[in-house]
Design an enzyme around this catalytic site. Structure first.
Site, short mmCIF file in Angstrom:
data_model
loop_
_atom_site.label_atom_id
_atom_site.label_comp_id
_atom_site.label_asym_id
_atom_site.label_seq_id
_atom_site.Cartn_x
_atom_site.Cartn_y
_atom_site.Cartn_z
N LYS A 22 0.85 -1.21 0.00
CA LYS A 22 0.00 0.00 0.00
C LYS A 22 0.88 1.25 0.00
O LYS A 22 0.64 2.19 -0.76
CB LYS A 22 -0.88 0.01 1.25
CG LYS A 22 -1.54 1.35 1.54
CD LYS A 22 -2.41 1.34 2.79
CE LYS A 22 -1.67 1.72 4.02
NZ LYS A 22 -1.48 3.16 4.24
N ASN A 23 1.91 1.26 0.86
CA ASN A 23 2.69 2.49 1.02
C ASN A 23 3.71 2.72 -0.08
O ASN A 23 4.42 3.73 -0.07
CB ASN A 23 3.34 2.51 2.41
CG ASN A 23 2.28 2.67 3.49
OD1 ASN A 23 1.12 2.96 3.20
ND2 ASN A 23 2.66 2.43 4.73
N CYS A 116 -5.35 12.50 11.82
CA CYS A 116 -6.17 11.28 11.82
C CYS A 116 -6.03 10.72 13.24
O CYS A 116 -5.60 11.40 14.15
CB CYS A 116 -5.63 10.29 10.80
SG CYS A 116 -4.01 9.75 11.24
N ARG A 121 -0.25 14.99 12.65
CA ARG A 121 0.33 14.68 11.34
C ARG A 121 0.47 15.94 10.48
O ARG A 121 -0.15 16.11 9.44
CB ARG A 121 -0.49 13.60 10.63
CG ARG A 121 -0.48 12.31 11.45
CD ARG A 121 -1.12 11.16 10.74
NE ARG A 121 -0.21 10.62 9.72
CZ ARG A 121 -0.53 9.54 9.00
NH1 ARG A 121 -1.69 8.96 9.19
NH2 ARG A 121 0.29 9.07 8.09
N ASP A 306 4.30 0.89 12.07
CA ASP A 306 3.11 0.24 11.50
C ASP A 306 2.92 -1.20 11.97
O ASP A 306 1.93 -1.83 11.64
CB ASP A 306 3.18 0.26 9.97
CG ASP A 306 3.02 1.67 9.43
OD1 ASP A 306 3.27 1.88 8.23
OD2 ASP A 306 2.65 2.56 10.22
N ARG A 398 -8.46 -0.49 4.53
CA ARG A 398 -7.64 0.52 3.84
C ARG A 398 -6.27 -0.06 3.51
O ARG A 398 -5.61 0.39 2.59
CB ARG A 398 -7.44 1.75 4.74
CG ARG A 398 -8.68 2.56 4.97
CD ARG A 398 -8.36 3.84 5.71
NE ARG A 398 -7.31 4.60 5.02
CZ ARG A 398 -6.84 5.77 5.46
NH1 ARG A 398 -7.31 6.26 6.60
NH2 ARG A 398 -5.91 6.42 4.81
C1 EPZ Z 1 4.00 7.13 6.09
O1 EPZ Z 1 3.21 8.15 6.64
C2 EPZ Z 1 3.12 5.89 6.01
N1 EPZ Z 1 1.98 6.15 5.15
C3 EPZ Z 1 2.62 5.52 7.41
O2 EPZ Z 1 1.86 4.32 7.30
C4 EPZ Z 1 3.85 5.25 8.30
O3 EPZ Z 1 3.41 4.97 9.61
C5 EPZ Z 1 4.76 6.48 8.30
O4 EPZ Z 1 5.13 6.83 6.95
C6 EPZ Z 1 6.03 6.25 9.10
O5 EPZ Z 1 6.70 5.15 8.60
C7 EPZ Z 1 2.15 6.05 3.80
O6 EPZ Z 1 3.23 5.79 3.32
C8 EPZ Z 1 0.92 6.26 2.96
P1 EPZ Z 1 5.99 10.57 8.16
P2 EPZ Z 1 3.74 9.69 6.63
O7 EPZ Z 1 5.93 11.80 7.32
O8 EPZ Z 1 4.48 9.94 5.39
C9 EPZ Z 1 5.73 13.86 11.66
C10 EPZ Z 1 0.01 2.92 7.62
O9 EPZ Z 1 -0.54 2.46 8.64
N2 EPZ Z 1 5.76 14.85 10.57
O10 EPZ Z 1 7.21 9.72 8.12
O11 EPZ Z 1 2.60 10.57 6.98
C11 EPZ Z 1 4.42 13.09 11.65
O12 EPZ Z 1 3.43 13.80 12.36
C12 EPZ Z 1 0.47 4.37 7.63
O13 EPZ Z 1 0.21 2.28 6.57
C13 EPZ Z 1 5.85 16.20 10.91
O14 EPZ Z 1 5.89 16.57 12.08
O15 EPZ Z 1 4.75 9.62 7.87
C14 EPZ Z 1 4.79 11.81 12.33
O16 EPZ Z 1 4.75 12.00 13.73
C15 EPZ Z 1 0.19 5.06 8.96
N3 EPZ Z 1 5.88 17.11 9.90
C16 EPZ Z 1 6.23 11.57 11.88
O17 EPZ Z 1 6.71 12.86 11.43
C17 EPZ Z 1 5.83 16.74 8.57
O18 EPZ Z 1 5.88 17.62 7.69
C18 EPZ Z 1 6.37 10.54 10.76
O19 EPZ Z 1 5.65 11.02 9.67
C19 EPZ Z 1 5.74 15.36 8.26
C20 EPZ Z 1 5.72 14.43 9.28
#
Ligand code: EPZ
Length: 419
Positions: A22-23, A116, A121, A306, A398
């Site tokens: 998915k990711n 969410c 996020r 995850d 999802r």
């Molecule tokens: C991706 O989300 C994945 N989703 C998530 O999987 C996964 O948990 C996550 O990466 C971490 O590995 C997809 O790929 C579609 P991040 P993403 O940006 O890109 C903070 C699942 O269950 N952050 O690495 O949103 C954020 O709040 C999903 O399959 C900021 O503060 O994750 C979080 O605490 C859930 N500012 C942390 O960083 C930003 O601009 C990690 O976020 C961006 C992120």
């Protein structure tokens, strides 16, 4: 919403193939807008999130056909640069469409994807990087309007190895006149898969999978590209935890074990016997699960957030106390109260979870509040005595394709009831 009904107590045995990731497929579907041509994607998991991404592409004016885990996108006639607000609200990862659309049209607008059940996020890392790349960002009433004359070649030092920010910066840099270098970028295998797709399309990207990625701009991309999506390591890891909690013996096929070394190490520490080869993982669970003194989630290649709810369910029935620290999301804890309804004994202290192992769980009705939390509840339901009803199947669907069919193939007693 839909629900899953699980009769606990069956051992999982046999083998199954995991679906496409998915990711990986979500950022790759966003990437298809770049070549103003045709992208043929194979091994696509037909998930709710996949359908949202397809609806976004169609709303942007792309032609999209799909069937049998294949999706064909023709982005030639794309005629919009505003991403549909209702669809963005359904799937926050649609934020990566911003970088792709800016690359092709030098302008784009999208509503704030919003938080969410995992927490706020925010997307500040994305927007700060875009501004450094010369992109003008205007935010008004939750709408982000972005425009640029030419992307500025630059080096971005990410404050955190954000997956989405890494993907968005790559997508916005494809046609840069020079280079964009991303330091402290995410190293997840899904980043490598997206980069491989873009390279096949004609982009010039090096370093994917390391902490520094360099994008050297190109003038044009190929108008026809075919690509097979990588297997889903989180789905595979979920099945490993489900096998372990049911004292099972299963083979997970079609997965590169290298993507799951952190989980494999933890499962071996709980007493599981694991054998791997190039693209499969064989697990034999012990009669008694040993606790894990301390485990924390961190960006790849460390233990993935995850898989936190799923490993928590396994440790909830270990002989002793385990501790998990969640470092990635400030609110990936909505499954704990539901697990305790089944008889688990889990305490929360900020983002540190103390899991006191118990001998038995008893089925009851529980509510999934997010995708992986729901997977954790099903994991516990496979162990619990009697019937566990997991409400909120819409969250679980999802990220998992044909979950009930795959688990029934392995000997579980699980039914999916659509609303
Ligand atoms: C991706 O989300 C994945 N989703 C998530 O999987 C996964 O948990 C996550 O990466 C971490 O590995 C997809 O790929 C579609 P991040 P993403 O940006 O890109 C903070 C699942 O269950 N952050 O690495 O949103 C954020 O709040 C999903 O399959 C900021 O503060 O994750 C979080 O605490 C859930 N500012 C942390 O960083 C930003 O601009 C990690 O976020 C961006 C992120």
């Amino acid at each position: 919403m839909g629900k899953y009904i699980v009769q606990g107590g069956n051992k999982l045995s046999g083998q199954i193939f995991v679906s496409g990731a998915k990711n990986a497929v979500l950022p790759i579907l966003a990437s298809t807008v770049l070549n103003s041509g045709i992208s043929i994607l194979k091994n696509v998991p037909m998930l709710l999130d996949t359908m949202v991404a397809i609806d976004i592409l169609r709303d942007l004016g792309c032609d999209v056909d799909y069937g049998e885990n294949t999706v064909i996108v023709n982005s030639k006639n794309m005629n919009k640069t505003t991403v549909n607000q209702d669809l963005v609200k359904k799937m926050r990862s649609s934020i990566v469409f911003l970088g792709a659309i800016i690359s092709r049209f030098k302008e784009a607008s999208i509503c704030y994807p919003g938080g969410c059940n995992l927490g706020k996020r925010p997307i500040d890392f994305h927007l700060l990087a875009f501004e450094k790349m010369g992109i003008n960002i205007n935010e008004e009433n939750e709408i982000i309007k972005a425009s640029v004359n030419n992307i500025t070649p630059t080096t971005i030092n990410l404050p955190f190895a954000s997956v989405g920010a890494t993907q968005n910066i790559i997508l916005a840099s494809i046609f840069v006149n020079g280079k964009v270098i991303i330091k402290n970028c995410a190293r997840e295998p899904e980043i490598i898969d997206m980069a491989n797709f873009l390279i096949k399309m004609g982009a010039n990207i090096s370093g994917a999978g390391t902490d520094t990625i360099t994008i050297t701009g190109v003038d044009k991309l190929k108008e026809l590209v075919e690509y097979t999506i990588m297997p889903d390591r989180i789905e595979a890891g979920t099945f490993l935890c489900m096998s372990a909690i049911t004292n099972g013996h299963t083979k997970i096929d079609g997965i590169n074990p290298q993507y799951l070394t952190s989980l494999i190490e933890i499962l071996e520490s709980t007493g599981c016997i694991i054998h791997t080869n190039k693209n499969s993982i064989n697990i034999k669970a012990p009669n008694v699960i040993k606790p894990i003194e301390f485990l924390e989630t961190k960006p790849y290649p460390y233990f993935p957030t995850d898989l936190q709810p799923q490993i928590m369910s396994l440790l909830a029935v270990a002989k002793g106390t385990s501790t998990i620290k969640e470092n990635i999301f400030e609110a990936r804890n909505k499954h704990i109260a539901e697990l305790n309804k089944l008889g688990c004994n889990i305490l929360e202290n900020d983002n540190t979870f103390i899991i006191n192992g118990v001998d038995n769980l008893t089925g009851t009705t529980v509510f999934s509040k997010d995708l992986r939390g729901g997977a954790g509840l099903i994991t516990a339901g496979l162990f619990a005595k009697g019937k566990t009803v997991v409400e909120g199947a819409c969250y679980i669907n999802r990220g998992y394709e044909n979950l009930d069919k795959k688990l029934n193939l392995l000997g579980a007693d699980i039914k999916y009831i659509k609303d």
